[in-house]
Every structure is written in C-alpha cells, then in structure tokens.
Design an enzyme around this catalytic site. Structure first.
Site, mmCIF file in Angstrom:
data_model
loop_
_atom_site.group_PDB
_atom_site.id
_atom_site.type_symbol
_atom_site.label_atom_id
_atom_site.label_comp_id
_atom_site.label_asym_id
_atom_site.label_seq_id
_atom_site.Cartn_x
_atom_site.Cartn_y
_atom_site.Cartn_z
ATOM 1 C CB THR A 91 -0.954 0.037 1.216
ATOM 2 O OG1 THR A 91 -1.912 -0.996 1.082
ATOM 3 C CG2 THR A 91 -1.695 1.330 1.354
ATOM 4 N NE ARG A 146 -8.743 -7.972 2.160
ATOM 5 C CZ ARG A 146 -7.865 -6.999 2.317
ATOM 6 N NH1 ARG A 146 -7.429 -6.322 1.288
ATOM 7 N NH2 ARG A 146 -7.411 -6.713 3.511
ATOM 8 N N GLY A 197 -10.207 -4.196 1.090
ATOM 9 C CA GLY A 197 -9.610 -3.876 2.393
ATOM 10 C C GLY A 197 -10.055 -2.520 2.916
ATOM 11 C CG ASP A 198 -7.285 -0.597 5.502
ATOM 12 O OD1 ASP A 198 -6.825 -1.481 4.734
ATOM 13 O OD2 ASP A 198 -6.570 0.245 6.047
ATOM 14 C CB THR A 201 -0.012 0.629 5.106
ATOM 15 O OG1 THR A 201 0.438 -0.615 4.568
ATOM 16 C CG2 THR A 201 1.037 1.160 6.071
ATOM 17 N N GLY A 202 -1.637 -1.941 6.343
ATOM 18 C CA GLY A 202 -1.563 -3.080 7.252
ATOM 19 C C GLY A 202 -2.678 -4.051 6.960
ATOM 20 N N GLY A 221 -5.888 -5.083 6.554
ATOM 21 C CA GLY A 221 -7.064 -4.242 6.373
ATOM 22 C C GLY A 221 -8.274 -4.621 7.214
HETATM 23 N N1 ASP Z 1 -4.375 -2.285 4.091
HETATM 24 C C1 ASP Z 1 -4.290 -2.930 2.811
HETATM 25 C C2 ASP Z 1 -5.430 -3.885 2.666
HETATM 26 O O1 ASP Z 1 -5.778 -4.528 3.628
HETATM 27 C C3 ASP Z 1 -3.049 -3.691 2.604
HETATM 28 C C4 ASP Z 1 -1.804 -2.983 2.957
HETATM 29 O O2 ASP Z 1 -1.799 -1.953 3.572
HETATM 30 O O3 ASP Z 1 -0.789 -3.489 2.589
HETATM 31 O O4 ASP Z 1 -5.928 -4.032 1.585
#
Ligand code: ASP
Length: 354
Positions: free
Chosen positions: A216, A244, A246-247, A267-268, A270
């Site tokens: 991300t 799917r 994410g956030d 980021t992380g 999600g």
């Molecule tokens: N947050 C992002 C998601 O869950 C992924 C990421 O930050 O790497 O889609």
C-alpha cells in the site's frame, strides 16, 4: 417592496462576507507538510541489501519531491497527495498501481481513496483491474460523480468515460509479485499442518504470511492555506479471494481527512483497520476527546490494533502540522518533507526500519 429589497441586500452582503471570511482564513501561511508511506509489513531487515534500501529510499524521495513542488508553490493538499501517490503507483517496488500484488485468481485488483479535509468530499474505487492510476480515478469519483465509492467494472467504465488511462491487465504483472503469490499459495496448503498437530511449524508460517502480505502507498498533506488531504492506493493483500476489499478505499477506515482534526492514510492488515474504523476513530478522539494526535494514534496502532490480532501502521498530519507515523510491524516505508514558514528551510527525512 422596500422590505424585500432590504432583505435581499442583507442576505447577499452577509453571504459575501462569509465568502470573504473563508478566503481570509485561507491566507498563505507558507507552512506546509507532506508525509508519505509505501506500506508496512513486507520488510525483513536481514534480507535488505544496501542497494535495495537505496532503491526504496529513492522511490520515496521522488514521490516527496513531486508533492513538495506543488505545496511549495502554494498548491493544494489535494493536488499534492494525488500527484505523490501517482508517483508511487507507477513504481513497481510498491504494492499499488504497477506493483500491485496478485489475488488468488492470479489477477490484480486495485483499491484507492482520496479525501479533501476542507469540504469532507471523498472518492474511492475498489476492485478495479484496468485503471493505471487508481488514485486519479478516485479523485474523479469525488469531483465528477455524485457518488463516493465505485467498484469493479462500473468503476472502470466510469474512468474510461472520464478519459482516465486504461491499461491491459497484463500491465500490472511483475515477477516479484507473481512469486509472492506462489509463496502465499504454498503456505495456504501448508495450513493443513495445523490440522495434523504440527502447530509450531504452522505458526512460523503465519509469521511468514504476515510479512509477505502488506504494501500500500499513501500520502497526507497540510497545504499553505491550512487545508488537509489524504490519499491511499493499494493492490490489497496477496492471495486475497472472492472480491475482498480492504480498508484503503473505505473512508474513515484506511483514509480520512478533516480540517478540524487530521489527515490519515493507513497500511496493514485491512480487516483489523476496518473493524477499528481506524482513521475516523483517531479523528474523533482528537475532536471529541481532546486527545493529541500522538496519543490517539499511538493508542490505536500500538495497543488496540495488536490487541485484536492485527498489525500495520499509518501516517498522519494534524491541522497544526504535527505528524505521526506509528507502526507495530518491523518497519514501514515512510518519509516526510515540510517547511515551517515562508523563507524557512525545507526539512526532509526518509525511513524504513524502526
Ligand atoms: N491495508 C491494505 C489492505 O488490507 C493492505 C496494505 O496496507 O498493505 O488491503
């Protein structure tokens, strides 16, 4: 009739006054801040050669410089975050745009969002396969449609009508991400180990899975007129299934900006950011709980996120120009560039590990 004319003059002059007030609030302070991230979690210090570290840092640096050029000239936070994220989307090192990770079906599905802290206008797109720069499409959703979030084929059709660059899905293929998908699939099948009792080994695999998953990119900015904006773009998580999302494209979870409080890009993992409504929770604790950005963001990222079982990080800049970059993973690609006032020196920093 006289009364009517009087009312009209009063209404018109008071709205003129309101406009003048808004404009004078927007006087150029010369102070600006731009913070960026290139993801958290795919990092393993022991596997990082100096050459690779230099490549990542130079990728972050190019993005910062593009945003800086806009802010330094008095441009808007919105323009700065879009342009900055676009540079990162075009860099195959980061999990967004060109470097997006693969879904379990072996395709790339991209999500992005942008938000204007001045008006609370927002735009997002989710699950698109052919838009070269998802962040530009998200901005078009915000500015050229009556919607906030468009997904899949509809979002692609909208982008095409807006004249946004469409590419063949093969544009997003990179050998590194393809290998990442194969590793993730192997780990999926090794999950069976848990079922036959080899828990210790399976736990190690969970760790490896976390490290392969995140990426991300994002940018947040405070411009010289005192306005905030946030932008996030991602390929999501490697091996994601069933459409799917994410956030990142969910306003208030992975992306949020509000001139009263803060601009945030996350980021992380999600799913956990969604459950915590991460970015808006931080904004609310600042606005209604009187917390500082540092306290609100540290509590959520360092305590509440891991307590639920998630991990990751975020970047934030508040309305006064304070920044926060908390993460609970081994590292987070991150950097900032800022100027305190007209004529002051530009301060810049780029970091990867703790
Ligand atoms: N947050 C992002 C998601 O869950 C992924 C990421 O930050 O790497 O889609």
């Amino acid at each position: 009739m006289r009364i009517l004319i009087y009312i009209l003059i009063t209404v018109c002059s008071s709205s003129l006054f309101a406009q003048q007030t808004a404009t004078s609030n927007n006087a150029n302070t010369g102070k600006y801040v731009l913070v960026i991230h290139g993801g958290a979690g795919t990092l393993n210090k022991s596997q990082f050669t100096p050459a690779l570290e230099a490549r990542y840092k130079s990728g972050l640096d190019s993005a910062l410089l593009v945003g800086n050029a806009i802010l330094e000239k008095g441009g808007t936070a919105l323009d700065a975050v879009e342009a900055t994220v676009k540079v990162l989307e075009n860099n195959p090192l980061f999990n967004a745009g060109k470097g997006a990770v693969f879904t379990s079906e072996g395709v790339n599905e991209l999500d992005a969002a942008i938000m204007d802290g001045k008006t609370l206008a927002a735009g997002s797109i989710a699950g698109v396969r052919t838009i070269k720069n998802p962040i530009t499409a998200a901005r078009a959703v915000m500015e050229k449609s009556e919607h906030v979030l468009l997904s899949g084929r509809g979002a692609e059709a909208f982008a095409a009508v807006q004249g946004i660059e469409i590419v063949d899905p093969s544009y997003f293929y990179t050998p590194e991400r393809w290998k990442g998908l194969q590793r993730a699939k192997q780990r999926d099948s090794l999950d069976q180990l848990k079922k036959v009792g080899q828990t210790a080994y399976a736990n190690e695999l969970d760790e490896a899975r976390r490290k392969d998953k995140y990426g991300t990119v994002g940018a947040v900015a405070l411009d010289t007129h005192g306005n905030l904006a946030a932008a996030t773009s991602t390929g999501g998580m490697t091996n994601k299934k069933w459409g799917r999302i994410g956030d990142a494209p969910i306003i208030g979870s992975g992306t949020y900006a509000n001139n009263n409080t803060v601009a945030i890009s996350c980021t992380g993992w999600g799913e956990y950011f969604l459950r915590l409504v991460m970015a808006k929770s931080i904004s609310d604790r600042m606005e209604f709980g009187g917390q500082s950005l540092a306290l609100a963001s540290e509590t959520l990222v360092m305590k509440e996120l891991p307590a639920l079982g998630g991990d990751g990080g975020l970047i934030a800049v508040d309305k006064n120009g304070n920044i926060a970059l908390p993460f609970c993973t081994e590292g987070m690609y991150r950097g900032f560039i800022k100027k305190e006032k007209q004529g002051a020196a530009v301060v810049k920093d780029i970091l990867i590990f703790k």
